[in-house]
Design a protein around this motif. Structure first.
Motif, mmCIF file in Angstrom:
data_model
loop_
_atom_site.group_PDB
_atom_site.id
_atom_site.type_symbol
_atom_site.label_atom_id
_atom_site.label_comp_id
_atom_site.label_asym_id
_atom_site.label_seq_id
_atom_site.Cartn_x
_atom_site.Cartn_y
_atom_site.Cartn_z
ATOM 1 N N GLY A 178 0.798 -1.223 0.000
ATOM 2 C CA GLY A 178 0.000 0.000 0.000
ATOM 3 C C GLY A 178 0.831 1.274 0.000
ATOM 4 N N LEU A 179 1.918 1.286 0.770
ATOM 5 C CA LEU A 179 2.742 2.495 0.823
ATOM 6 C C LEU A 179 3.518 2.728 -0.458
ATOM 7 C CD1 LEU A 179 4.117 2.914 4.440
ATOM 8 C CD2 LEU A 179 2.376 4.209 3.238
ATOM 9 N N VAL A 180 3.913 1.676 -1.134
ATOM 10 C CA VAL A 180 4.600 1.857 -2.422
ATOM 11 C C VAL A 180 3.654 2.526 -3.413
ATOM 12 C CG1 VAL A 180 5.569 0.640 -4.409
ATOM 13 C CG2 VAL A 180 6.268 -0.007 -2.097
ATOM 14 N N LEU A 181 2.418 2.060 -3.457
ATOM 15 C CA LEU A 181 1.430 2.671 -4.348
ATOM 16 C C LEU A 181 1.155 4.124 -3.962
ATOM 17 C CD1 LEU A 181 -1.107 -0.307 -4.555
ATOM 18 C CD2 LEU A 181 0.539 0.398 -6.308
ATOM 19 N N ALA A 182 0.995 4.367 -2.672
ATOM 20 C CA ALA A 182 0.695 5.718 -2.199
ATOM 21 C C ALA A 182 1.877 6.667 -2.391
ATOM 22 C CB ALA A 182 0.286 5.676 -0.728
ATOM 23 N N PHE A 183 3.097 6.168 -2.273
ATOM 24 C CA PHE A 183 4.293 6.993 -2.447
ATOM 25 C C PHE A 183 4.294 7.649 -3.827
ATOM 26 C CE2 PHE A 183 8.664 7.479 -3.979
ATOM 27 C CZ PHE A 183 9.226 8.250 -2.976
ATOM 28 N N GLY A 184 4.099 6.846 -4.855
ATOM 29 C CA GLY A 184 4.088 7.372 -6.216
ATOM 30 C C GLY A 184 2.956 8.355 -6.440
ATOM 31 N N ALA A 185 1.788 8.037 -5.944
ATOM 32 C CA ALA A 185 0.637 8.931 -6.115
ATOM 33 C C ALA A 185 0.872 10.260 -5.405
ATOM 34 C CB ALA A 185 -0.623 8.257 -5.574
ATOM 35 N N ARG A 186 1.375 10.199 -4.161
ATOM 36 C CA ARG A 186 1.605 11.445 -3.412
ATOM 37 C C ARG A 186 2.680 12.306 -4.058
ATOM 38 N NH1 ARG A 186 1.634 8.075 1.148
ATOM 39 N NH2 ARG A 186 3.860 8.463 1.322
ATOM 40 N N PHE A 187 3.770 11.711 -4.515
ATOM 41 C CA PHE A 187 4.832 12.505 -5.135
ATOM 42 C C PHE A 187 4.282 13.305 -6.313
ATOM 43 C CE2 PHE A 187 8.172 13.188 -8.281
ATOM 44 C CZ PHE A 187 9.064 13.934 -7.521
ATOM 45 N N LEU A 188 3.578 12.641 -7.199
ATOM 46 C CA LEU A 188 3.046 13.316 -8.378
ATOM 47 C C LEU A 188 2.008 14.376 -8.019
ATOM 48 C CD1 LEU A 188 2.736 10.232 -10.742
ATOM 49 C CD2 LEU A 188 4.474 12.037 -10.819
ATOM 50 N N LEU A 189 1.136 14.064 -7.088
ATOM 51 C CA LEU A 189 0.091 15.014 -6.705
ATOM 52 C C LEU A 189 0.655 16.192 -5.913
ATOM 53 C CD1 LEU A 189 -2.696 12.452 -5.810
ATOM 54 C CD2 LEU A 189 -2.661 14.004 -7.787
ATOM 55 N N PHE A 190 1.616 15.951 -5.000
ATOM 56 C CA PHE A 190 2.224 17.052 -4.246
ATOM 57 C C PHE A 190 2.938 18.004 -5.187
ATOM 58 C CE2 PHE A 190 3.005 14.326 -0.205
ATOM 59 C CZ PHE A 190 1.679 14.430 0.138
ATOM 60 N N LYS A 191 3.702 17.431 -6.108
ATOM 61 C CA LYS A 191 4.485 18.240 -7.030
ATOM 62 C C LYS A 191 3.569 19.126 -7.877
ATOM 63 C CE LYS A 191 8.084 17.675 -10.461
ATOM 64 N NZ LYS A 191 8.975 16.764 -11.125
ATOM 65 N N ARG A 192 2.436 18.597 -8.254
ATOM 66 C CA ARG A 192 1.528 19.343 -9.131
ATOM 67 C C ARG A 192 0.648 20.334 -8.373
ATOM 68 N NH1 ARG A 192 -0.777 20.744 -13.655
ATOM 69 N NH2 ARG A 192 -2.972 20.369 -14.022
ATOM 70 N N PHE A 193 0.095 19.927 -7.213
ATOM 71 C CA PHE A 193 -0.918 20.744 -6.550
ATOM 72 C C PHE A 193 -0.449 21.456 -5.286
ATOM 73 C CE2 PHE A 193 -3.387 17.542 -8.896
ATOM 74 C CZ PHE A 193 -4.110 18.392 -9.708
ATOM 75 N N VAL A 194 0.524 20.942 -4.580
ATOM 76 C CA VAL A 194 0.938 21.553 -3.320
ATOM 77 C C VAL A 194 2.208 22.372 -3.484
ATOM 78 C CG1 VAL A 194 1.526 21.135 -0.905
ATOM 79 C CG2 VAL A 194 -0.126 19.661 -2.040
ATOM 80 N N PHE A 195 3.178 21.828 -4.225
ATOM 81 C CA PHE A 195 4.470 22.484 -4.387
ATOM 82 C C PHE A 195 4.780 22.715 -5.873
ATOM 83 C CE2 PHE A 195 4.841 19.514 -0.712
ATOM 84 C CZ PHE A 195 4.811 20.464 0.289
ATOM 85 N N PRO A 196 3.894 23.390 -6.611
ATOM 86 C CA PRO A 196 4.150 23.596 -8.039
ATOM 87 C C PRO A 196 5.240 24.648 -8.263
ATOM 88 C CG PRO A 196 2.206 24.788 -7.403
ATOM 89 C CD PRO A 196 2.652 24.007 -6.186
ATOM 90 N N LEU A 197 5.849 24.592 -9.426
ATOM 91 C CA LEU A 197 6.799 25.641 -9.802
ATOM 92 C C LEU A 197 6.042 26.938 -10.006
ATOM 93 C CD1 LEU A 197 9.022 23.757 -12.404
ATOM 94 C CD2 LEU A 197 9.739 24.614 -10.170
ATOM 95 N N PRO A 198 6.648 28.068 -9.686
ATOM 96 C CA PRO A 198 5.989 29.343 -9.987
ATOM 97 C C PRO A 198 5.719 29.445 -11.481
ATOM 98 C CG PRO A 198 7.901 29.672 -8.578
ATOM 99 C CD PRO A 198 7.924 28.240 -9.012
ATOM 100 N N ALA A 199 4.648 30.110 -11.851
ATOM 101 C CA ALA A 199 4.224 30.192 -13.248
ATOM 102 C C ALA A 199 5.291 30.783 -14.151
ATOM 103 C CB ALA A 199 2.934 31.011 -13.356
ATOM 104 N N GLU A 200 6.072 31.750 -13.664
ATOM 105 C CA GLU A 200 7.079 32.386 -14.507
ATOM 106 C C GLU A 200 8.381 31.600 -14.570
ATOM 107 O OE1 GLU A 200 7.742 33.673 -10.363
ATOM 108 O OE2 GLU A 200 5.976 33.651 -11.628
ATOM 109 N N SER A 201 8.493 30.547 -13.783
ATOM 110 C CA SER A 201 9.745 29.776 -13.745
ATOM 111 C C SER A 201 9.818 28.765 -14.879
ATOM 112 C CB SER A 201 9.866 29.016 -12.433
ATOM 113 O OG SER A 201 10.012 29.911 -11.380
#
Length: 159
Positions: free
Chosen positions: A128-151
């Motif tokens: 379960g954690l292996v599956l959740a690890f991949g999902a969280r990384f992709l979702l955090f990167k996109r929705f929580v810690f996105p690159l600034p728009a001008e970057s």
């Protein structure tokens, strides 16, 4: 590394740091889950026969560790878009991703009838954690810690 461009090196660095933070949070969650459900180190289990509540409680503690590590070390170059620093999106994503290990734990206990510390840990804290690890990384990167728009990836790599 020969042939690895700066954006790739930055991405690999993010993944490596995310893995380290996830490991710290996971170990805290793992120990707490086993203390609560199986009485590891303390003798009597506080939530004996309540695997899913024990898992959710233990992982909420891990979630706090993970948020602070991700915000401060993994993605410090990604300023939050939200007023709360991304905390709400982070919690929602964590709870959504928690469905994967909880589902594995439920499947193991309720469908397969496995009731042991080994089965609980392999299903929830392994698969379960292996599956959740991949999902969280992709979702955090996109929705929580996105690159600034001008970057651009090259501009961020030089920071």
């Amino acid at each position: 590394m020969v042939g690895v461009t700066d954006p790739w090196r930055r991405r690999l660095g993010e993944v490596a740091r995310f893995f380290v933070v996830a490991q710290a949070a996971t170990w805290v969650s793992f120990v707490l889950f086993n203390v609560l459900l199986h009485g590891m180190f303390v003798g009597d289990a506080l939530l004996e026969d309540q695997a899913i509540p024990a898992y959710v409680l233990a992982n909420c503690v891990g979630m706090v560790i993970s948020f602070h590590g991700s915000r401060g070390w993994v993605f410090p170059h990604r300023p939050p878009r939200q007023a709360d620093g991304g905390l709400t999106a982070y919690v929602v994503i964590n709870l959504a991703a928690m469905v994967l290990p909880v589902g594995c734990l439920y499947l193991s206990r309720e469908v397969l009838g496995l009731d042991s510390a080994l089965a609980d840990n392999l299903s929830a804290n392994g698969i379960g954690l292996v599956l959740a690890f991949g999902a969280r990384f992709l979702l955090f990167k996109r929705f929580v810690f996105p690159l600034p728009a001008e970057s651009t990836p090259d501009a961020v790599a030089t920071r």
